[in-house]
Motif scaffolding. Structure first.
Motif, PDB file in Angstrom:
ATOM      1  N   LEU A   4       0.850  -1.188   0.000  1.00  0.00           N
ATOM      2  CA  LEU A   4       0.000   0.000   0.000  1.00  0.00           C
ATOM      3  C   LEU A   4       0.887   1.240   0.000  1.00  0.00           C
ATOM      4  O   LEU A   4       1.962   1.253   0.596  1.00  0.00           O
ATOM      5  CB  LEU A   4      -0.882   0.014   1.256  1.00  0.00           C
ATOM      6  N   THR A   7       0.669   6.984   3.779  1.00  0.00           N
ATOM      7  CA  THR A   7       0.099   8.309   4.009  1.00  0.00           C
ATOM      8  C   THR A   7       1.255   9.295   4.185  1.00  0.00           C
ATOM      9  O   THR A   7       2.147   9.059   5.000  1.00  0.00           O
ATOM     10  CB  THR A   7      -0.773   8.284   5.279  1.00  0.00           C
TER      11      THR A   7
ATOM     12  N   ARG B 160       2.147  -1.115   5.563  1.00  0.00           N
ATOM     13  CA  ARG B 160       2.163  -1.108   4.099  1.00  0.00           C
ATOM     14  C   ARG B 160       1.813  -2.465   3.506  1.00  0.00           C
ATOM     15  O   ARG B 160       1.518  -2.561   2.306  1.00  0.00           O
ATOM     16  CB  ARG B 160       3.516  -0.598   3.588  1.00  0.00           C
ATOM     17  N   ASP B 161       1.800  -3.510   4.330  1.00  0.00           N
ATOM     18  CA  ASP B 161       1.326  -4.809   3.865  1.00  0.00           C
ATOM     19  C   ASP B 161      -0.178  -4.957   4.065  1.00  0.00           C
ATOM     20  O   ASP B 161      -0.731  -6.025   3.817  1.00  0.00           O
ATOM     21  CB  ASP B 161       2.058  -5.936   4.596  1.00  0.00           C
ATOM     22  N   GLY B 162      -0.817  -3.899   4.547  1.00  0.00           N
ATOM     23  CA  GLY B 162      -2.258  -3.934   4.726  1.00  0.00           C
ATOM     24  C   GLY B 162      -2.700  -4.550   6.035  1.00  0.00           C
ATOM     25  O   GLY B 162      -3.887  -4.789   6.244  1.00  0.00           O
ATOM     26  N   ILE B 298      -5.315   5.314   7.026  1.00  0.00           N
ATOM     27  CA  ILE B 298      -3.938   5.767   7.183  1.00  0.00           C
ATOM     28  C   ILE B 298      -3.012   4.571   6.993  1.00  0.00           C
ATOM     29  O   ILE B 298      -3.249   3.503   7.575  1.00  0.00           O
ATOM     30  CB  ILE B 298      -3.748   6.357   8.604  1.00  0.00           C
ATOM     31  N   VAL B 299      -1.989   4.745   6.168  1.00  0.00           N
ATOM     32  CA  VAL B 299      -1.005   3.681   5.953  1.00  0.00           C
ATOM     33  C   VAL B 299       0.345   4.174   6.463  1.00  0.00           C
ATOM     34  O   VAL B 299       0.865   5.187   5.991  1.00  0.00           O
ATOM     35  CB  VAL B 299      -0.912   3.299   4.463  1.00  0.00           C
ATOM     36  N   ASP B 301       4.311   4.184   7.031  1.00  0.00           N
ATOM     37  CA  ASP B 301       5.510   3.843   6.269  1.00  0.00           C
ATOM     38  C   ASP B 301       6.576   3.314   7.232  1.00  0.00           C
ATOM     39  O   ASP B 301       6.461   3.460   8.441  1.00  0.00           O
ATOM     40  CB  ASP B 301       6.023   5.116   5.578  1.00  0.00           C
ATOM     41  N   PRO B 303       9.990   0.360   8.036  1.00  0.00           N
ATOM     42  CA  PRO B 303      10.113  -1.053   8.371  1.00  0.00           C
ATOM     43  C   PRO B 303       9.752  -1.329   9.831  1.00  0.00           C
ATOM     44  O   PRO B 303       9.761  -0.426  10.660  1.00  0.00           O
ATOM     45  CB  PRO B 303      11.601  -1.329   8.139  1.00  0.00           C
ATOM     46  N   TRP B 307       8.089  -7.163   9.795  1.00  0.00           N
ATOM     47  CA  TRP B 307       8.403  -7.221   8.362  1.00  0.00           C
ATOM     48  C   TRP B 307       9.640  -8.052   8.128  1.00  0.00           C
ATOM     49  O   TRP B 307       9.701  -8.903   7.278  1.00  0.00           O
ATOM     50  CB  TRP B 307       8.747  -5.826   7.858  1.00  0.00           C
TER      51      TRP B 307
END
Lengths: 201, 312
Positions: A4, A7, B160-162, B298-299, B301, B303, B307
């Motif tokens: 994804l 933000t 970020r991997d949902g 909201i995603v 960012d 590491p 992960w």
């Protein structure tokens, strides 16, 4: 798997002061702990002026080297909703301090220890810097000078030229008190080195 | 160039001095003056022709100056994006936002990677002692009802991997319906609301959801340049499972006419990324006779230890 898109960041702005800082935010050490240390410093801009509206966050391993942290940094009174503060007993690993009108901050914490899985690593405090005018926060680290051997073997410190490396090592002021200034930008032609900031991959 | 940096120096001094007490530094400082971008402007666009000698006050920086600077930087960014660059976040050096000029590092960031035991790949945690149930309803923190348009804002916090970020702290702060912050350095002549402070917090649930009830904030003026106005926004502070995933950002409202004039919003170089800061109006989440509903996911960012462990 498709990642994804993240933000985007935006500045913390000038008005976080009634929302993010909390009483006792810089008092991370348990009350009366004999090993507590004080780390203090000033945050400066590129003109060498102190930054009165920066917000610093600190994160570190627990005294046993655990990286799990503990809740309770912002503990609240369920009756009034007011901040009660930490219990004074538990170590949460997280501190948050806003700079004062002269750009200064004070953190009272336990000496950093390496993660339990890496007992030989150079101990450090992780720092996250926010400020009005800073569109995306910055990370840095506070290492302590007494761990000279571990610091010399630290992969981050070892790759930096001496002047840059020195910005990540707190200066002893007197027993138990260290100075760690943060320079967001080197003043043009100024005597001070810009603090090393980090990018995690 | 010299005069603009002098002006910035004054700005910084002023913000640091006791004179600034009771005033928002961005609002109280003298208006900034134009900065020449790296690319030379055509002679017809040179504002220096109209700028008096350094002895007298420089011409104030106008919205047109800022709009032009932003357009040039957007065009340059678009070229990089077309060439394959991925630009999610604003650069820290973004001249149209004048306060960024002296507050960004000149040296490149030093990469840290490959150490799954790095302290920063783990992070602080919060729990039920850190919030009260009322903290998520900004309309119930005083004796009376605040003025303004009652809204709910909800969404999910994901990595970020949902994957949902569970049980983590979400903090918000905002201006009231008139565009005034309950902060003594905000002296914008708009009314304070005795029934609204504008601070909230909650923990995400097992699906990473957060939910706030509040008032739609107003736009407000600031002193980046002459006649500068911020689009309405709510500040958000978020934690992930790792300190590297920390995020402070701002949520905006759909179709705000101030978007194209705001250097903070436009500091994000890619328009697709800018759109990710704008909440969706969701009619199904509006409550009859009560409130309007917005959603914003909201995603985070960066590491995290999880992960790296899964990637091994």
């Amino acid at each position: 798997m498709t990642e994804l898109a993240p933000t985007p960041s935006q500045t913390v702005g000038p008005f976080y002061g009634y929302a993010l800082p909390f009483p006792g935010g810089g008092e991370l050490a348990p009350v009366g702990h004999p090993d507590a240390i004080t780390v203090r410093g000033t945050v400066y801009d590129g003109a060498g002026a102190p930054i009165p509206d920066a917000l610093l966050e600190f994160w570190q391993a627990g005294p046993d080297g655990s990286l799990t942290g503990a809740p309770g940094s912002l503990r609240r009174d369920p009756v009034t909703g007011a901040v009660l503060g930490r219990t004074g007993v538990d170590f949460t690993g997280f501190a948050r301090v806003a700079t004062d009108a002269d750009g200064g901050y004070v953190l009272r914490t336990l000496p950093p220890v390496p993660p339990a899985s890496r007992p030989d690593a150079a101990p450090h405090l992780a720092v996250c810097v926010f400020a009005r005018g800073l569109l995306h926060h910055l990370y840095t680290r506070v290492y302590l000078p007494e761990h000279a051997e571990a610091n010399a073997a630290d992969p981050l410190l070892a790759q930096l030229p001496p002047a840059r490396r020195a910005t990540l090592v707190a200066q002893p002021e007197r027993p138990g008190v260290y100075r760690f200034d943060i320079r967001l930008q080197a003043a043009e032609g100024g005597p001070h080195e810009e603090t090393v900031f980090l990018e995690f991959r | 160039m010299t005069s603009s940096f002098q002006a910035l120096g004054q700005h910084a001094d002023r913000a640091a001095s006791s004179e600034a007490l009771g005033q928002h530094a961005d609002r109280s400082a003298s208006f900034q003056t134009p900065v020449q971008p790296a690319a030379a402007r055509p002679p017809s666009a040179q504002p220096s022709a109209a700028v008096p000698s350094p002895v007298t006050a420089p011409a104030p920086l106008t919205q047109a100056d800022i709009d032009r600077e932003m357009a040039e930087l957007h065009a340059a960014a678009q070229q990089r994006i077309s060439a394959g660059a991925v630009l999610h976040h604003p650069p820290r050096d973004y001249a149209p936002y004048r306060s960024s000029l002296l507050r960004h590092p000149r040296q490149p960031l030093v990469a840290v990677g490959g150490d799954p035991d790095a302290v920063e790949l783990h992070g602080p945690v919060f729990g039920v002692t850190d919030v009260t149930a009322l903290d998520a309803d900004l309309t119930r923190q005083h004796l009376g009802e605040p003025l303004g348009e009652r809204i709910t804002v909800s969404g999910r916090v994901l990595d970020r991997d949902g994957r949902p970020v569970r049980g983590q702290l979400v903090e918000i702060w905002q201006a009231n319906a008139s565009g005034r912050y309950a902060h003594q350095r905000d002296q914008h002549p708009a009314p304070l609301d005795p029934n609204f402070t504008g601070v909230g917090r909650c923990l995400t649930d097992d699906e990473g959801r957060y939910h706030f009830t509040t008032i739609k904030p107003g736009a407000y003026p600031w002193r980046n340049h002459l006649n500068a106005w911020r689009p309405a926004h709510i500040h958000f502070s978020l934690f992930g499972t790792a300190f590297t995933q920390r995020l402070v950002t701002q949520m905006y409202f759909p179709n705000d006419p101030l978007f194209r004039h705001d250097p903070i919003f436009n500091s994000i170089p890619d328009d697709r990324a800018r759109q990710r800061l704008i909440a969706d109006y969701q009619h199904d989440l509006s409550s009859p006779e009560w409130s309007l509903g917005y959603t914003w996911d909201i995603v985070l960012d960066g590491p995290s230890a999880t992960w790296i462990e899964e990637g091994r």
